[in-house]
Design a protein around this motif. Sequence first.
Motif, PDB file in Angstrom:
ATOM      1  N   VAL A 265      -1.196   1.545   0.295  1.00  0.00           N
ATOM      2  CA  VAL A 265      -2.369   1.057   1.032  1.00  0.00           C
ATOM      3  C   VAL A 265      -3.627   1.759   0.530  1.00  0.00           C
ATOM      4  N   GLN A 266      -3.536   3.055   0.272  1.00  0.00           N
ATOM      5  CA  GLN A 266      -4.683   3.791  -0.271  1.00  0.00           C
ATOM      6  C   GLN A 266      -5.143   3.175  -1.585  1.00  0.00           C
ATOM      7  N   SER A 267      -4.195   2.821  -2.435  1.00  0.00           N
ATOM      8  CA  SER A 267      -4.539   2.232  -3.736  1.00  0.00           C
ATOM      9  C   SER A 267      -5.251   0.895  -3.572  1.00  0.00           C
ATOM     10  N   VAL A 268      -4.780   0.076  -2.633  1.00  0.00           N
ATOM     11  CA  VAL A 268      -5.411  -1.220  -2.404  1.00  0.00           C
ATOM     12  C   VAL A 268      -6.830  -1.028  -1.866  1.00  0.00           C
ATOM     13  N   ILE A 269      -7.017  -0.072  -0.970  1.00  0.00           N
ATOM     14  CA  ILE A 269      -8.351   0.197  -0.426  1.00  0.00           C
ATOM     15  C   ILE A 269      -9.303   0.607  -1.543  1.00  0.00           C
ATOM     16  N   LEU A 270      -8.875   1.528  -2.396  1.00  0.00           N
ATOM     17  CA  LEU A 270      -9.754   2.025  -3.458  1.00  0.00           C
ATOM     18  C   LEU A 270     -10.121   0.926  -4.449  1.00  0.00           C
ATOM     19  N   GLU A 271      -9.139   0.148  -4.859  1.00  0.00           N
ATOM     20  CA  GLU A 271      -9.404  -0.925  -5.825  1.00  0.00           C
ATOM     21  C   GLU A 271     -10.293  -1.997  -5.207  1.00  0.00           C
ATOM     22  N   THR A 272     -10.008  -2.363  -3.982  1.00  0.00           N
ATOM     23  CA  THR A 272     -10.817  -3.392  -3.312  1.00  0.00           C
ATOM     24  C   THR A 272     -12.239  -2.902  -3.100  1.00  0.00           C
ATOM     25  N   MET A 273     -12.384  -1.634  -2.727  1.00  0.00           N
ATOM     26  CA  MET A 273     -13.728  -1.091  -2.504  1.00  0.00           C
ATOM     27  C   MET A 273     -14.528  -1.068  -3.801  1.00  0.00           C
TER      28      MET A 273
END
Length: 341
Positions: A265-273
Motif C-alpha cells: 500500500v505504501q508503494s501504491v501511495i508513493l507512485e500515485t502521489m
Amino acid sequence: MIQVRVGAFFLTCLLFLGLFAACAPTAVDHEQVSESDKIVIRFSHVVGEDTPKGQAARLFAKLMKERTNGKVEVQVFSNGSLYKDSEELNALAEGHVQMIAPALSKLSNLVPELGAFDLPYLYSDLDGYHRVFDGQIGQAIARKLEKHNMLLLAAWDSGFKQFTNNLRPIREPQDMAGLTMRIMPSAVLGQQFNLLQVRPIEMNFNDVYLALEQGKIQGQENTISNIYSKRFYKVQNYMTLSDHGYLGYLVVIDRTFWNRLPAGVQSVILETMREVTNWERTQAVKLEQAKLQEIYNCRCIQIERLTETQKAKWKQFYQPLYADMQQRLGQDFFRELNLTP
C-alpha cells in the motif's frame, strides 16, 4: 375461504421467487472490500474543490481506490469542512485525520527554513521552487518534518500570489501604506507587510470572505484560483497582478499511521502521489489562466498588472527582509537556494 386461497397463492409465489433467486447467477463486485479490511485515509484541506489542491486531492482519492480495488479509501474533506487551517496540524497529531496539505507558512514554526519561501520574488517562475523542493533542500525539509511525526509525500502548487483591496490601485510599495490586510500566520509575512506599513491580520482562510464583505479587513493576498473559488474578487475593488509571493503546499501523512500500512500500500501511495503531483503542477497553471480570464470577463474588479521593471523595484524594496532572513537561516542555506554567490 377466498382470503385463505389468496394468501396461499402469494406464499407459493414468494417461495418460487426465492428458489429462482437462489439458483440464478449472482453478480460479484470485485471492488467490494469488507469494512474490517478497508484502509481509510482522511485527507483534510481548507481550499475549494475547484482549485489545484482540491482537484488533485480528488484525483488522488480516485486513483487510490482504483489501484487497490477499493482496499484504500481516501476520504477528502475540502473547504475546511472538517478542520480550519489553524486546527489541521493538531488534528493530524491527534490522529483525527491522516493526511493534510498545509501551506508552507503553516509549517514554518516547525521547520524555520520554510519561512524563506515566504520571501517575495524569491524565484521568477514556478520551476525555481520545483527544483528546490524536488532536490536536496526538499530532502532536508522532509527529514525535519519526520522529527514531528510527519512524512512528506509531495509539494504542490497553488501559484503566485496577487494583491486585492478596496481602497486604491496598488502599483508601488507606498500604495500599500495604511491598509489592513489578511495574512497567513508567518513571521516573514508579518515582517513583509510591516515594511509596507500595512496592518497585517492573521486569519483562517475560510473567514476571509466575510471579513472582506463586512469591512473588517480591506484586502488580502492570494493566488488566482483561491481568489476565484472564494469569490474574493466580488467583494474587492482592485486587484494587482504582482506575482509577488509563492503559495505552495506540502502534502504530509501521519508517520505513525504510515508505518502501520502494508509495504504494498505504501508503494501504491508513493507512485500515485508522484503522478498526481506532476498533474497538479500542470493543472495549477491551466487553472490560473482560465480563472483569471473569468475574473476579467465579470468586469467587477479593476485589474492592474505590474511590469518587470516595477517588480524589480518591489524586490529591491524588500532587501532588508532578505538580509534579516539570511542572518537567521545562514549564508550556506541561501547559497543552496542560489541566492548568494
